[in-house]
Design a protein around this motif. Structure first.
Motif, PDB file in Angstrom:
ATOM      1  N   ILE A  78       0.838  -1.203   0.000  1.00  0.00           N
ATOM      2  CA  ILE A  78       0.000   0.000   0.000  1.00  0.00           C
ATOM      3  C   ILE A  78       0.873   1.253   0.000  1.00  0.00           C
ATOM      4  CG2 ILE A  78      -1.549   1.322   1.541  1.00  0.00           C
ATOM      5  CD1 ILE A  78      -3.038  -1.300   1.982  1.00  0.00           C
ATOM      6  N   GLY A 237      -5.644 -11.471   3.334  1.00  0.00           N
ATOM      7  CA  GLY A 237      -4.931 -10.985   4.526  1.00  0.00           C
ATOM      8  C   GLY A 237      -4.277 -12.203   5.166  1.00  0.00           C
ATOM      9  N   CYS A 238      -3.433 -12.893   4.385  1.00  0.00           N
ATOM     10  CA  CYS A 238      -2.985 -14.257   4.759  1.00  0.00           C
ATOM     11  C   CYS A 238      -1.986 -14.277   5.905  1.00  0.00           C
ATOM     12  CB  CYS A 238      -2.383 -14.941   3.545  1.00  0.00           C
ATOM     13  SG  CYS A 238      -0.928 -14.084   2.887  1.00  0.00           S
ATOM     14  N   ASP A 260      -1.717 -10.614   0.669  1.00  0.00           N
ATOM     15  CA  ASP A 260      -1.457  -9.723   1.808  1.00  0.00           C
ATOM     16  C   ASP A 260      -0.780  -8.466   1.289  1.00  0.00           C
ATOM     17  OD1 ASP A 260      -1.370 -10.475   5.090  1.00  0.00           O
ATOM     18  OD2 ASP A 260      -0.300  -8.664   4.476  1.00  0.00           O
ATOM     19  N   GLU A 261      -0.934  -7.387   2.049  1.00  0.00           N
ATOM     20  CA  GLU A 261      -0.295  -6.141   1.613  1.00  0.00           C
ATOM     21  C   GLU A 261       1.141  -6.046   2.138  1.00  0.00           C
ATOM     22  OE1 GLU A 261       0.396  -2.691   2.592  1.00  0.00           O
ATOM     23  OE2 GLU A 261       0.503  -3.206   4.708  1.00  0.00           O
ATOM     24  N   ASN A 289      -3.437  -4.887  -2.555  1.00  0.00           N
ATOM     25  CA  ASN A 289      -4.389  -4.228  -1.677  1.00  0.00           C
ATOM     26  C   ASN A 289      -5.715  -4.961  -1.820  1.00  0.00           C
ATOM     27  OD1 ASN A 289      -5.883  -2.333  -0.140  1.00  0.00           O
ATOM     28  ND2 ASN A 289      -6.486  -1.305  -2.036  1.00  0.00           N
ATOM     29  N   CYS A 290      -6.114  -5.689  -0.806  1.00  0.00           N
ATOM     30  CA  CYS A 290      -7.316  -6.534  -0.847  1.00  0.00           C
ATOM     31  C   CYS A 290      -7.312  -7.320  -2.158  1.00  0.00           C
ATOM     32  CB  CYS A 290      -8.579  -5.690  -0.669  1.00  0.00           C
ATOM     33  SG  CYS A 290      -8.605  -4.789   0.879  1.00  0.00           S
ATOM     34  N   ASN A 305      -9.343 -13.164   8.105  1.00  0.00           N
ATOM     35  CA  ASN A 305      -9.198 -12.706   9.485  1.00  0.00           C
ATOM     36  C   ASN A 305      -8.733 -11.254   9.341  1.00  0.00           C
ATOM     37  OD1 ASN A 305      -8.487 -12.266  12.149  1.00  0.00           O
ATOM     38  ND2 ASN A 305      -6.835 -13.793  12.201  1.00  0.00           N
ATOM     39  N   PRO A 307      -7.711  -7.213   9.201  1.00  0.00           N
ATOM     40  CA  PRO A 307      -6.924  -6.327  10.065  1.00  0.00           C
ATOM     41  C   PRO A 307      -7.813  -5.222  10.604  1.00  0.00           C
ATOM     42  CG  PRO A 307      -6.646  -5.697   7.785  1.00  0.00           C
ATOM     43  CD  PRO A 307      -7.552  -6.891   7.779  1.00  0.00           C
TER      44      PRO A 307
HETATM   45  C1  LIG Z   1      -5.383 -10.097  11.493  1.00  0.00           C
HETATM   46  S1  LIG Z   1      -4.088 -10.403  10.317  1.00  0.00           S
HETATM   47  C2  LIG Z   1      -4.472 -12.077   9.846  1.00  0.00           C
HETATM   48  C3  LIG Z   1      -3.265 -12.861   9.416  1.00  0.00           C
HETATM   49  C4  LIG Z   1      -3.502 -14.373   9.222  1.00  0.00           C
HETATM   50  N1  LIG Z   1      -4.527 -14.622   8.234  1.00  0.00           N
HETATM   51  C5  LIG Z   1      -3.897 -15.005  10.538  1.00  0.00           C
HETATM   52  O1  LIG Z   1      -5.073 -15.387  10.647  1.00  0.00           O
HETATM   53  O2  LIG Z   1      -3.041 -15.114  11.432  1.00  0.00           O
HETATM   54  C6  LIG Z   1      -4.603  -9.429   8.955  1.00  0.00           C
HETATM   55  C7  LIG Z   1      -3.646  -9.409   7.757  1.00  0.00           C
HETATM   56  O3  LIG Z   1      -4.194  -8.515   6.756  1.00  0.00           O
HETATM   57  C8  LIG Z   1      -3.114  -7.863   6.108  1.00  0.00           C
HETATM   58  N2  LIG Z   1      -3.636  -6.631   5.470  1.00  0.00           N
HETATM   59  C9  LIG Z   1      -3.853  -5.413   6.033  1.00  0.00           C
HETATM   60  N3  LIG Z   1      -4.347  -4.561   5.125  1.00  0.00           N
HETATM   61  C10 LIG Z   1      -4.451  -5.239   3.952  1.00  0.00           C
HETATM   62  C11 LIG Z   1      -4.885  -4.891   2.647  1.00  0.00           C
HETATM   63  N4  LIG Z   1      -5.336  -3.678   2.380  1.00  0.00           N
HETATM   64  N5  LIG Z   1      -4.838  -5.839   1.682  1.00  0.00           N
HETATM   65  C12 LIG Z   1      -4.361  -7.094   1.951  1.00  0.00           C
HETATM   66  N6  LIG Z   1      -3.947  -7.484   3.182  1.00  0.00           N
HETATM   67  C13 LIG Z   1      -3.984  -6.570   4.159  1.00  0.00           C
HETATM   68  C14 LIG Z   1      -2.124  -7.604   7.244  1.00  0.00           C
HETATM   69  O4  LIG Z   1      -0.824  -7.387   6.731  1.00  0.00           O
HETATM   70  C15 LIG Z   1      -2.245  -8.877   8.064  1.00  0.00           C
HETATM   71  O5  LIG Z   1      -1.301  -9.852   7.660  1.00  0.00           O
END
Ligand SMILES: C[S@@+](CC[C@H](N)C(=O)[O-])C[C@H]1O[C@@H](n2cnc3c(N)ncnc32)[C@H](O)[C@@H]1O
Length: 376
Positions: A78, A237-238, A260-261, A289-290, A305, A307
Motif C-alpha cells: 500500500i 490478509g494471509c 497480503d499487503e 491491496n485486498c 481474518n 486487520p
Molecule cells: C489479522 S491479520 C491475519 C493474518 C492471518 N490470516 C492469521 O489469521 O493469522 C490481517 C492481515 O491482513 C493484512 N492486510 C492489512 N491490510 C491489507 C490490505 N489492504 N490488503 C491485503 N492485506 C492486508 C495484514 O498485513 C495482516 O497480515
C-alpha cells in the motif's frame, strides 16, 4: 482533510492510498515535516543518494526526489502504491522501490526512517543498515515522542550504533544514529510449530503475529471446512499463511491463493505453503491491496481474518473492502468465512452486503465469532 503540505515555500499535494472519500486522515505527519526540515538544514550537496525507510504515502520520497536520488524501502504494498501515485501527481522524479527484504544499497549517503511500530522489523532494519553502511553514514529516524522509549533507543544502540535524540517538535522526536556498533546477526525468520497441528511456520520480521499464533487464527483452524467441491480458495490478509496451510491439508486438490499487503507476509506464506504442503501444490502468493484487479469470479471459498489498522490508523474500512472484494470474486454459491472479535459486529456488515438470510454463525466463544456468508 488537508492534502497540501507546504515547507520552505514548496508545496506538495499528497493523498493516502487507497483513496477513501470519507478519509479524515492526511497522508503525512509532523514527523515527515521534522525530518525534511532537519535534512534541509544539513545543507547536503545536490544528487546525494537518500535511502528512505518506511515512507508512509510518499511525503519523504516526493520531497527528496527533487534534488536527490531516492531509494525507498518499505514492507507495505500500500505504501509503494501511495508513493507511486503521489510522485506522479506531483511530477516528481522516479525513485527506486525495494522491499525491506532486499539488500541495503551500498552507496547511500543519508538514511531517513519513519521508525516502524514492530520492534522485530526495526531490529531487522537496523541490523541490515549496520551490516551494509559505513560508520560515517548518518541515519535519522523519527517517531512520535511518546513512542520513542528508552528501550527503542537501546535497540538503536545495540543493532546500529551511537545514538542520541533531538528535542521534541510538534510531539515528534528525531533519533540520530551511526552504523558503528559491534555486528549482531539477526535471523530473518523465526520458526515454530502450531500446537495440536502438523504445521511448522516460518515468519519474516514484519509478518503479523510472527512470534506466536494469532488467537483468532487458532480458533478458526478448528472450523475450516473440508469439502471436495471447493476447488479455489483465497486467503485474504494471509499473514504467515497458517489458514491456507490448514485448508491445503484438509482439501488436497484445491488451488490456494494467498493475498497480503505486507511483502514479508507474502514471502512467509509462500515458504510455509511450500514446506507444509509440498512444492508441487498449485499455490499463488501475491502482494496486493485486498483483491484489487481481481475482475472475474474465481473462488469457491474466501477466508479472512481482517486487520483493524492500516499503517498508524485504526480503521474498519479495510475489513469492509475485503468483504466487498470477496463477494465480487466468489462463484455463484461461493462462501466467505470471516473471524472477528465479537464487538466488531462483522455480522452487520456481512448482512448489509450478502443479505441477512445468507449469514450463518459457524462458531463463537467469549471473544470471537466465525461467520459464513454465502453468495446468492
Ligand atoms: C489479522 S491479520 C491475519 C493474518 C492471518 N490470516 C492469521 O489469521 O493469522 C490481517 C492481515 O491482513 C493484512 N492486510 C492489512 N491490510 C491489507 C490490505 N489492504 N490488503 C491485503 N492485506 C492486508 C495484514 O498485513 C495482516 O497480515
Amino acid at each position: 482533510m488537508n492534502t497540501e503540505l507546504t515547507i520552505l515555500g514548496r508545496q506538495l499535494t499528497l493523498h493516502r492510498f487507497p483513496a477513501n472519500k470519507n478519509d479524515t486522515l492526511q497522508a503525512w505527519d509532523a514527523g515527515d515535516e521534522y525530518l525534511i526540515h532537519h535534512v534541509e538544514d544539513m545543507g547536503l550537496a545536490d544528487n546525494q543518494h537518500i535511502l528512505v525507510l518506511n515512507d508512509h504515502f510518499g511525503a519523504l520520497s516526493c520531497w527528496f526526489s527533487t534534488r536527490h536520488r531516492v531509494t525507498v524501502m518499505s514492507d507495505s504494498f500500500i505504501a509503494h502504491q501511495g508513493i507511486l501515485n503521489n510522485l506522479r501527481h506531483n511530477h516528481c522524479e522516479e525513485v527506486t522501490y525495494l522491499t525491506t527484504m532486499d539488500a541495503i544499497p551500498k552507496d547511500v549517503d543519508v538514511v531517513v526512517m519513519q521508525i516502524p511500530r514492530n520492534n522485530r522489523h526495526l531490529i531487522w532494519q537496523l541490523s541490515q543498515l549496520r551490516e551494509q553502511l559505513p560508520s560515517d553514514c548518518a541515519v535519522i529516524g523519527v517517531n512520535k515522542a511518546k513512542d520513542i522509549h528508552s528501550s527503542t533507543l537501546k535497540l538503536f544502540e545495540r543493532y546500529l550504533g551511537d545514538t542520541h535524540t533531538s528535542l521534541a517538535w510538534k510531539k515528534h522526536r528525531l533519533v540520530f544514529s551511526q552504523p558503528n556498533a559491534a555486528l549482531n546477526v539477526v535471523p530473518e525468520d523465526i520458526e515454530w510449530d502450531v500446537e495440536h497441528e502438523t504445521i511448522h511456520l516460518s515468519n519474516r520480521p514484519n509478518v503479523y503475529s510472527g512470534e506466536s499464533l494469532d488467537q483468532g487464527a487458532r480458533f478458526m483452524l478448528k472450523y475450516l471446512p473440508q469439502d471436495p467441491t471447493v476447488k479455489n480458495i483465497i486467503d485474504l490478509g494471509c499473514g504467515n499463511g497458517v489458514l491456507s496451510v490448514k485448508l491445503g491439508q484438509l482439501n488436497p486438490n484445491a488451488q490456494l491463493t494467498c493475498i497480503d499487503e505486507s511483502f514479508m507476509a507474502v514471502a512467509s506464506a509462500r515458504k510455509n505453503l511450500q514446506q507444509n504442503l509440498g512444492y508441487e501444490r498449485d499455490i499463488h502468493c501475491v502482494a496486493n491491496n485486498c483483491l484489487d484487479d481481481f475482475t472475474e469470479p474465481c473462488a469457491d471459498l474466501v477466508v479472512c481474518n481482517p486487520p483493524f489498522h492500516q499503517q498508524q490508523a485504526i480503521t474498519d474500512h479495510i475489513a469492509w473492502q475485503m468483504f466487498c472484494d470477496a463477494k465480487h470474486v466468489l462463484h455463484k454459491t461461493g462462501k466467505l468465512m470471516v473471524i472477528g472479535n465479537r464487538h466488531l459486529r462483522y455480522d452487520v456488515k456481512l448482512a448489509k452486503l450478502f443479505g441477512k438470510s445468507r449469514i450463518k454463525t459457524v462458531a463463537g466463544n467469549k471473544k470471537f465469532v466465525i461467520l459464513e456468508a454465502t453468495k446468492g
